[in-house]
Design an enzyme around this catalytic site. Sequence first.
Site, PDB file in Angstrom:
ATOM      1  N   GLU A  13       3.992  -6.723   1.538  1.00 27.97           N
ATOM      2  CA  GLU A  13       3.458  -7.057   0.208  1.00 27.97           C
ATOM      3  C   GLU A  13       3.452  -5.824  -0.696  1.00 27.97           C
ATOM      4  O   GLU A  13       2.398  -5.389  -1.162  1.00 27.97           O
ATOM      5  CB  GLU A  13       2.023  -7.592   0.346  1.00 27.97           C
ATOM      6  CG  GLU A  13       1.878  -8.807   1.253  1.00 27.97           C
ATOM      7  CD  GLU A  13       0.407  -9.156   1.542  1.00 27.97           C
ATOM      8  OE1 GLU A  13      -0.494  -8.336   1.255  1.00 27.97           O
ATOM      9  OE2 GLU A  13       0.174 -10.253   2.063  1.00 27.97           O
ATOM     10  N   PRO A  14       4.610  -5.241  -0.987  1.00 28.73           N
ATOM     11  CA  PRO A  14       4.620  -4.036  -1.817  1.00 28.73           C
ATOM     12  C   PRO A  14       4.340  -4.364  -3.279  1.00 28.73           C
ATOM     13  O   PRO A  14       4.786  -5.393  -3.796  1.00 28.73           O
ATOM     14  CB  PRO A  14       6.056  -3.525  -1.659  1.00 28.73           C
ATOM     15  CG  PRO A  14       6.868  -4.767  -1.441  1.00 28.73           C
ATOM     16  CD  PRO A  14       5.979  -5.692  -0.644  1.00 28.73           C
ATOM     17  N   GLY A  64       0.766  -1.246   0.000  1.00 29.34           N
ATOM     18  CA  GLY A  64       0.000   0.000   0.000  1.00 29.34           C
ATOM     19  C   GLY A  64       0.788   1.281   0.000  1.00 29.34           C
ATOM     20  O   GLY A  64       0.203   2.365  -0.113  1.00 29.34           O
ATOM     21  N   ARG A  76       2.846  -1.412  -5.973  1.00 24.54           N
ATOM     22  CA  ARG A  76       3.015  -0.145  -6.679  1.00 24.54           C
ATOM     23  C   ARG A  76       4.393   0.490  -6.457  1.00 24.54           C
ATOM     24  O   ARG A  76       5.006   0.990  -7.402  1.00 24.54           O
ATOM     25  CB  ARG A  76       1.922   0.821  -6.198  1.00 24.54           C
ATOM     26  CG  ARG A  76       1.782   2.085  -7.010  1.00 24.54           C
ATOM     27  CD  ARG A  76       0.813   3.060  -6.330  1.00 24.54           C
ATOM     28  NE  ARG A  76      -0.464   2.479  -6.008  1.00 24.54           N
ATOM     29  CZ  ARG A  76      -1.539   2.495  -6.798  1.00 24.54           C
ATOM     30  NH1 ARG A  76      -1.476   3.105  -7.962  1.00 24.54           N
ATOM     31  NH2 ARG A  76      -2.675   1.937  -6.414  1.00 24.54           N
ATOM     32  N   ARG A 119      -6.533   3.746 -15.379  1.00 20.72           N
ATOM     33  CA  ARG A 119      -6.480   4.491 -14.110  1.00 20.72           C
ATOM     34  C   ARG A 119      -7.113   5.886 -14.164  1.00 20.72           C
ATOM     35  O   ARG A 119      -7.854   6.248 -13.256  1.00 20.72           O
ATOM     36  CB  ARG A 119      -5.055   4.548 -13.567  1.00 20.72           C
ATOM     37  CG  ARG A 119      -4.473   3.152 -13.261  1.00 20.72           C
ATOM     38  CD  ARG A 119      -3.152   3.204 -12.519  1.00 20.72           C
ATOM     39  NE  ARG A 119      -3.325   3.684 -11.177  1.00 20.72           N
ATOM     40  CZ  ARG A 119      -3.088   4.904 -10.766  1.00 20.72           C
ATOM     41  NH1 ARG A 119      -2.575   5.797 -11.594  1.00 20.72           N
ATOM     42  NH2 ARG A 119      -3.336   5.265  -9.529  1.00 20.72           N
ATOM     43  N   CYS A 150     -15.132   4.963 -27.544  1.00 17.67           N
ATOM     44  CA  CYS A 150     -16.409   5.672 -27.543  1.00 17.67           C
ATOM     45  C   CYS A 150     -16.970   5.817 -26.130  1.00 17.67           C
ATOM     46  O   CYS A 150     -18.013   5.241 -25.793  1.00 17.67           O
ATOM     47  CB  CYS A 150     -17.396   4.915 -28.435  1.00 17.67           C
ATOM     48  SG  CYS A 150     -16.647   4.477 -29.993  1.00 17.67           S
ATOM     49  N   GLU A 151     -16.254   6.513 -25.286  1.00 14.78           N
ATOM     50  CA  GLU A 151     -16.673   6.812 -23.913  1.00 14.78           C
ATOM     51  C   GLU A 151     -16.053   8.156 -23.560  1.00 14.78           C
ATOM     52  O   GLU A 151     -14.871   8.378 -23.844  1.00 14.78           O
ATOM     53  CB  GLU A 151     -16.089   5.800 -22.903  1.00 14.78           C
ATOM     54  CG  GLU A 151     -16.442   4.356 -23.100  1.00 14.78           C
ATOM     55  CD  GLU A 151     -17.773   3.952 -22.491  1.00 14.78           C
ATOM     56  OE1 GLU A 151     -18.326   4.729 -21.668  1.00 14.78           O
ATOM     57  OE2 GLU A 151     -18.254   2.875 -22.848  1.00 14.78           O
ATOM     58  N   TYR A 206     -10.103   5.880 -11.594  1.00 16.17           N
ATOM     59  CA  TYR A 206      -9.832   6.526 -10.310  1.00 16.17           C
ATOM     60  C   TYR A 206      -9.613   8.029 -10.454  1.00 16.17           C
ATOM     61  O   TYR A 206      -9.107   8.657  -9.525  1.00 16.17           O
ATOM     62  CB  TYR A 206      -8.537   5.987  -9.693  1.00 16.17           C
ATOM     63  CG  TYR A 206      -8.359   4.504  -9.595  1.00 16.17           C
ATOM     64  CD1 TYR A 206      -9.176   3.728  -8.774  1.00 16.17           C
ATOM     65  CD2 TYR A 206      -7.331   3.863 -10.282  1.00 16.17           C
ATOM     66  CE1 TYR A 206      -8.963   2.364  -8.643  1.00 16.17           C
ATOM     67  CE2 TYR A 206      -7.101   2.496 -10.158  1.00 16.17           C
ATOM     68  CZ  TYR A 206      -7.929   1.751  -9.337  1.00 16.17           C
ATOM     69  OH  TYR A 206      -7.699   0.418  -9.209  1.00 16.17           O
TER      70      TYR A 206
END
Length: 418
Positions: free
Chosen positions: A273-274, A239, A276, A312, A342-343, A316
């Site tokens: 548990e890295p 995290g 990112r 992303r 198409c969004e 987010y």
Amino acid sequence: MHYFEYKNGELYCEEVPIKKILEDVGTPVYIYSAKTIRRHYKVFEKSFSNIDHLICYSVKANSNIAIISLLKQLGSGADIVSAGELKRALKAGIDPKKIVFSGVGKTPEEIEFALRADILMFNVESLEELETLGEIAKKLEKKAPFALRINPDIDPQTHPYIATGIKRSKFGIPEEFVIEAYKKAKENPYLYPIGIDAHIGSQITSISPFVSALSRLKRIWEELINLGFELKYLDIGGGLGIVYKNEEPPLPQEYADAIIKEGKDLKATIILEPGRVIVGNAGILVTKVLYTKENILKKFVIVDAAMNDLIRPAFYQAYHKIIPVEEKYEEFEVVDVVGPICESSDFFAKERKLPKVKKGDFLAIMSAGAYGFVMSSNYNSRPRPPEVLVDEDKYYIIRKRETIEDLLAFETIPAKYL
Ligand SMILES: *Cc1c(COP(=O)(O)O)cnc(C)c1O
């Protein structure tokens, strides 16, 4: 910190000009820097050298088997969340005794596969999962080493989609049920409690949520030890955040010092548990400008990468720095950088001041090494981009570009519609 830099006005990854890779494989393309990954891993690892620990790289951040293999060479274990990720970790040569299995919905088949592979431990996320684990262990006559994942009810002050340890989130087991669950597990001799676990979220940029989570874990740990449990592993998840724009995440050493301070008097191996923080800034997505256009209100740069390649920003509202592959511009303008899908959520930047690029120019979308390719899809029937790993003056195509034939290969038309 990364090794994507301009040399003589041209963007390089380590010693390889980005344009050389583009000539070979085209765009869009993910490019990773091995040297950056090694550096991040080593800095992280060294930060914890004063305490008994095990690093289990979170495979979901970037699960290409070449990347996992590179990390294995450095001694990393793996945190996996599916049979697919387990297969990848094993294929990359990770020692099963360094693999932990997280996730709220492990299927019986996945549990059996992992038990047979003799992984280090299951991070169990519900009482029913614990029961299922016990049944399968009994059937296979194999001891199932496990930790319960606690939901410590801590707000990590990150995007709500990646906050995983608050009361209303689906992850983990509420603290008040945890002790009972460990006691209940004693009824099944195939269940083997060896640790406790929490993972509170992702892209966390301050220390205090980690310390609060650890202090909760510590309290439960001590209670369990007093009850006669012989625990060995205290898993505090991943995290740790990275710099995308102007965030100021703790340095790995600061993060480690806080954890070591809180955890040093427990006779525990600390599991980390890295994800990112190891790979995030070690990758970029390079794209070509297809067109530029403007209306009364806005200017658009339309590129050949899209939200299916890197979701992303759409998912987010994440910020990714965008820089040109060639440093040749004198004029700047404020634009939206958008993809062909198409969004309206298909964008990489909004109202961003960028060099005045033209059709055919190349842009690098930075910090795309984590939760980039792994979250890609084939929406709009777009083949997914290749992945390239640069190591000093060499580069390797570690996943080739998909073709349209690849996309159609799994579909069939029933005879009656022919
Ligand atoms: C996603 C995840 C991680 C890695 O998170 P990062 O923010 O990438 O470090 C670690 N552990 C678990 C259980 C996860 O789900």
